[in-house]
Design a protein around this motif. Structure first.
Motif, PDB file in Angstrom:
ATOM      1  N   ARG A  19     -73.513 -31.554 -45.814  1.00 55.66           N
ATOM      2  CA  ARG A  19     -74.652 -32.469 -45.915  1.00 55.66           C
ATOM      3  C   ARG A  19     -75.541 -32.332 -44.678  1.00 55.66           C
ATOM      4  N   ILE A  20     -76.842 -32.520 -44.893  1.00 61.66           N
ATOM      5  CA  ILE A  20     -77.792 -32.611 -43.788  1.00 61.66           C
ATOM      6  C   ILE A  20     -78.644 -33.860 -43.995  1.00 61.66           C
ATOM      7  N   ARG A  21     -79.250 -34.342 -42.909  1.00 57.05           N
ATOM      8  CA  ARG A  21     -80.011 -35.596 -42.973  1.00 57.05           C
ATOM      9  C   ARG A  21     -81.482 -35.387 -43.306  1.00 57.05           C
ATOM     10  N   GLU A  22     -82.034 -34.235 -42.965  1.00 63.23           N
ATOM     11  CA  GLU A  22     -83.465 -34.022 -43.184  1.00 63.23           C
ATOM     12  C   GLU A  22     -83.719 -32.614 -43.711  1.00 63.23           C
ATOM     13  N   PRO A  23     -84.090 -32.490 -44.982  1.00 67.83           N
ATOM     14  CA  PRO A  23     -84.124 -33.518 -46.016  1.00 67.83           C
ATOM     15  C   PRO A  23     -82.704 -33.968 -46.383  1.00 67.83           C
ATOM     16  N   ARG A  24     -82.544 -35.235 -46.717  1.00 65.89           N
ATOM     17  CA  ARG A  24     -81.212 -35.764 -47.022  1.00 65.89           C
ATOM     18  C   ARG A  24     -80.711 -35.149 -48.318  1.00 65.89           C
ATOM     19  N   THR A  25     -79.809 -34.199 -48.196  1.00 61.62           N
ATOM     20  CA  THR A  25     -79.319 -33.455 -49.350  1.00 61.62           C
ATOM     21  C   THR A  25     -77.829 -33.156 -49.180  1.00 61.62           C
ATOM     22  N   THR A  26     -77.228 -32.691 -50.270  1.00 62.62           N
ATOM     23  CA  THR A  26     -75.832 -32.267 -50.290  1.00 62.62           C
ATOM     24  C   THR A  26     -75.764 -30.875 -50.904  1.00 62.62           C
ATOM     25  N   ALA A  27     -74.921 -30.015 -50.329  1.00 65.76           N
ATOM     26  CA  ALA A  27     -74.776 -28.653 -50.830  1.00 65.76           C
ATOM     27  C   ALA A  27     -73.326 -28.363 -51.163  1.00 65.76           C
ATOM     28  N   LEU A  28     -73.125 -27.657 -52.269  1.00 64.78           N
ATOM     29  CA  LEU A  28     -71.826 -27.088 -52.613  1.00 64.78           C
ATOM     30  C   LEU A  28     -71.886 -25.609 -52.260  1.00 64.78           C
TER      31      LEU A  28
ATOM     32  N   GLN B 150     -92.062 -40.392 -60.459  1.00 64.65           N
ATOM     33  CA  GLN B 150     -91.578 -40.116 -59.112  1.00 64.65           C
ATOM     34  C   GLN B 150     -90.285 -39.301 -59.220  1.00 64.65           C
ATOM     35  N   ILE B 151     -90.231 -38.184 -58.513  1.00 61.74           N
ATOM     36  CA  ILE B 151     -89.032 -37.349 -58.533  1.00 61.74           C
ATOM     37  C   ILE B 151     -87.925 -38.024 -57.741  1.00 61.74           C
ATOM     38  N   GLN B 152     -86.759 -38.143 -58.344  1.00 65.35           N
ATOM     39  CA  GLN B 152     -85.609 -38.788 -57.719  1.00 65.35           C
ATOM     40  C   GLN B 152     -84.557 -37.790 -57.251  1.00 65.35           C
ATOM     41  N   ASN B 153     -84.476 -36.642 -57.895  1.00 69.81           N
ATOM     42  CA  ASN B 153     -83.452 -35.662 -57.523  1.00 69.81           C
ATOM     43  C   ASN B 153     -83.867 -34.270 -57.988  1.00 69.81           C
ATOM     44  N   VAL B 154     -83.627 -33.289 -57.136  1.00 66.59           N
ATOM     45  CA  VAL B 154     -83.894 -31.888 -57.469  1.00 66.59           C
ATOM     46  C   VAL B 154     -82.602 -31.103 -57.263  1.00 66.59           C
ATOM     47  N   THR B 155     -82.223 -30.337 -58.274  1.00 62.86           N
ATOM     48  CA  THR B 155     -81.047 -29.470 -58.182  1.00 62.86           C
ATOM     49  C   THR B 155     -81.501 -28.023 -58.162  1.00 62.86           C
TER      50      THR B 155
ATOM     51  N   CYS C 203     -77.693 -26.956 -54.271  1.00 58.06           N
ATOM     52  CA  CYS C 203     -78.289 -27.999 -53.424  1.00 58.06           C
ATOM     53  C   CYS C 203     -78.807 -29.134 -54.299  1.00 58.06           C
ATOM     54  N   THR C 204     -78.419 -30.361 -53.983  1.00 59.92           N
ATOM     55  CA  THR C 204     -78.858 -31.528 -54.745  1.00 59.92           C
ATOM     56  C   THR C 204     -79.316 -32.629 -53.796  1.00 59.92           C
ATOM     57  N   GLY C 205     -80.093 -33.561 -54.341  1.00 65.03           N
ATOM     58  CA  GLY C 205     -80.470 -34.743 -53.578  1.00 65.03           C
ATOM     59  C   GLY C 205     -81.881 -34.757 -53.040  1.00 65.03           C
ATOM     60  N   ALA C 206     -82.586 -33.639 -53.070  1.00 63.75           N
ATOM     61  CA  ALA C 206     -83.953 -33.598 -52.544  1.00 63.75           C
ATOM     62  C   ALA C 206     -84.890 -34.387 -53.455  1.00 63.75           C
ATOM     63  N   LYS C 207     -85.980 -34.880 -52.866  1.00 64.12           N
ATOM     64  CA  LYS C 207     -86.958 -35.670 -53.605  1.00 64.12           C
ATOM     65  C   LYS C 207     -88.185 -34.863 -54.021  1.00 64.12           C
ATOM     66  N   SER C 208     -88.184 -33.573 -53.733  1.00 65.82           N
ATOM     67  CA  SER C 208     -89.308 -32.715 -54.119  1.00 65.82           C
ATOM     68  C   SER C 208     -88.822 -31.274 -54.167  1.00 65.82           C
ATOM     69  N   VAL C 209     -89.599 -30.422 -54.840  1.00 60.09           N
ATOM     70  CA  VAL C 209     -89.258 -29.007 -54.908  1.00 60.09           C
ATOM     71  C   VAL C 209     -89.321 -28.385 -53.528  1.00 60.09           C
ATOM     72  N   GLU C 210     -90.359 -28.750 -52.758  1.00 60.46           N
ATOM     73  CA  GLU C 210     -90.493 -28.217 -51.412  1.00 60.46           C
ATOM     74  C   GLU C 210     -89.328 -28.649 -50.534  1.00 60.46           C
ATOM     75  N   GLY C 211     -88.897 -29.915 -50.677  1.00 59.97           N
ATOM     76  CA  GLY C 211     -87.774 -30.409 -49.891  1.00 59.97           C
ATOM     77  C   GLY C 211     -86.479 -29.699 -50.239  1.00 59.97           C
ATOM     78  N   SER C 212     -86.288 -29.381 -51.521  1.00 57.93           N
ATOM     79  CA  SER C 212     -85.088 -28.674 -51.939  1.00 57.93           C
ATOM     80  C   SER C 212     -85.065 -27.263 -51.377  1.00 57.93           C
ATOM     81  N   GLN C 213     -86.219 -26.628 -51.366  1.00 49.72           N
ATOM     82  CA  GLN C 213     -86.299 -25.273 -50.819  1.00 49.72           C
ATOM     83  C   GLN C 213     -86.053 -25.274 -49.314  1.00 49.72           C
ATOM     84  N   LEU C 214     -86.605 -26.257 -48.618  1.00 47.90           N
ATOM     85  CA  LEU C 214     -86.392 -26.371 -47.177  1.00 47.90           C
ATOM     86  C   LEU C 214     -84.919 -26.624 -46.868  1.00 47.90           C
ATOM     87  N   ALA C 215     -84.285 -27.512 -47.641  1.00 44.52           N
ATOM     88  CA  ALA C 215     -82.870 -27.805 -47.422  1.00 44.52           C
ATOM     89  C   ALA C 215     -82.012 -26.569 -47.651  1.00 44.52           C
TER      90      ALA C 215
END
Length: 239
Positions: free
Chosen positions: A108-117, A69-74, A126-138
């Motif tokens: 920070r945004i809530r959906e997807p719940r991520t943090t950006a520098l 299970q993916i826990q974090n995507v940077t 961008c960090t904190g996404a649970k999938s590659v697609e979620g990281s790209q969307l964030a």
């Protein structure tokens, strides 16, 4: 006073040495007068061309008892323009900016719940996404927020730098497994064993069978290292 400035500069060098190489950009080379572009910002749109990040999975799982299970995507993305972080800090929600500590603005945004520098050079981590697609969307959402603040932001060079995944298996005898040439085990320093059989990817496994994988660029890399590691660890299963 000169001594304090030297300490701050050395601290900045240490911070930026921990970031991906493509973030080292000379902000002065790409300076932009954002105020002159506010009137035309509404006509700027984010291009839809980027990498196909659809996950590649094997047709059958490695083992029914090992499902990662993916826990974090940077990931990183470039906006193609310079930013005034003070303006973003004043106008945007859910941001933190303390230039005396870090030169990056935290958003920070809530959906997807991520943090950006966000850096003034226009680079975003961008960090904190649970999938590659979620990281790209964030990353797209962060770019869109910056664009709405009047900057001519684009969506350029989106790249995945690290996937962190976890999974559960069976209890393992780490003392016996440590004799494998690709394994490193120092229980006095860390309770887990490190396996580096695939270049760039590290598997940390504990005696309970819990595993953590880091360093992968795609989901296919995660399954590849598990297919290599599972036959090895199966020989040291505790009864």
């Amino acid at each position: 006073m000169e001594k304090q400035e030297v300490n701050e500069e050395s601290g900045d060098e240490l911070f930026f040495s921990l970031l991906p190489d493509e973030l080292y950009e000379d902000d002065a080379d790409s300076s932009t007068d954002y105020n002159s572009q506010n009137s035309s910002a509404g006509t700027v749109s984010l291009p839809m061309t980027e990498l196909d990040t659809s996950p590649v999975r094997p047709t059958t799982p490695v083992m029914p008892e090992i499902l990662p299970q993916i826990q974090n995507v940077t990931s990183t993305v470039k906006l193609g323009c310079c930013l005034d972080l003070n303006v973003i800090a004043c106008k945007a929600w859910n941001v933190e900016y303390n230039p005396k500590t870090y030169k990056a603005l935290i958003m920070r945004i809530r959906e997807p719940r991520t943090t950006a520098l966000i850096y003034k050079s226009g680079n975003i981590v961008c960090t904190g996404a649970k999938s590659v697609e979620g990281s790209q969307l964030a990353a797209r959402k962060y770019a869109r927020i910056v664009q709405k603040l009047g900057f001519p932001a684009r969506f350029l060079n989106f790249k995945i730098h690290n996937l962190v995944a976890s999974c559960n298996s069976f209890p393992v005898s780490l003392e016996r497994l440590a004799h494998h040439h690709d394994c490193s085990y120092e229980p006095e320093l860390f309770p887990g064993l490190h396996y580096k059989g695939v270049p760039g990817i590290t598997v940390s496994i504990f005696s309970s069978g819990k595993m953590s994988l880091s360093g992968a660029k795609t989901e296919a890399d995660i399954y590849k290292v598990l297919e290599t590691f599972f036959p090895i660890v199966s020989c040291f299963r505790r009864k």
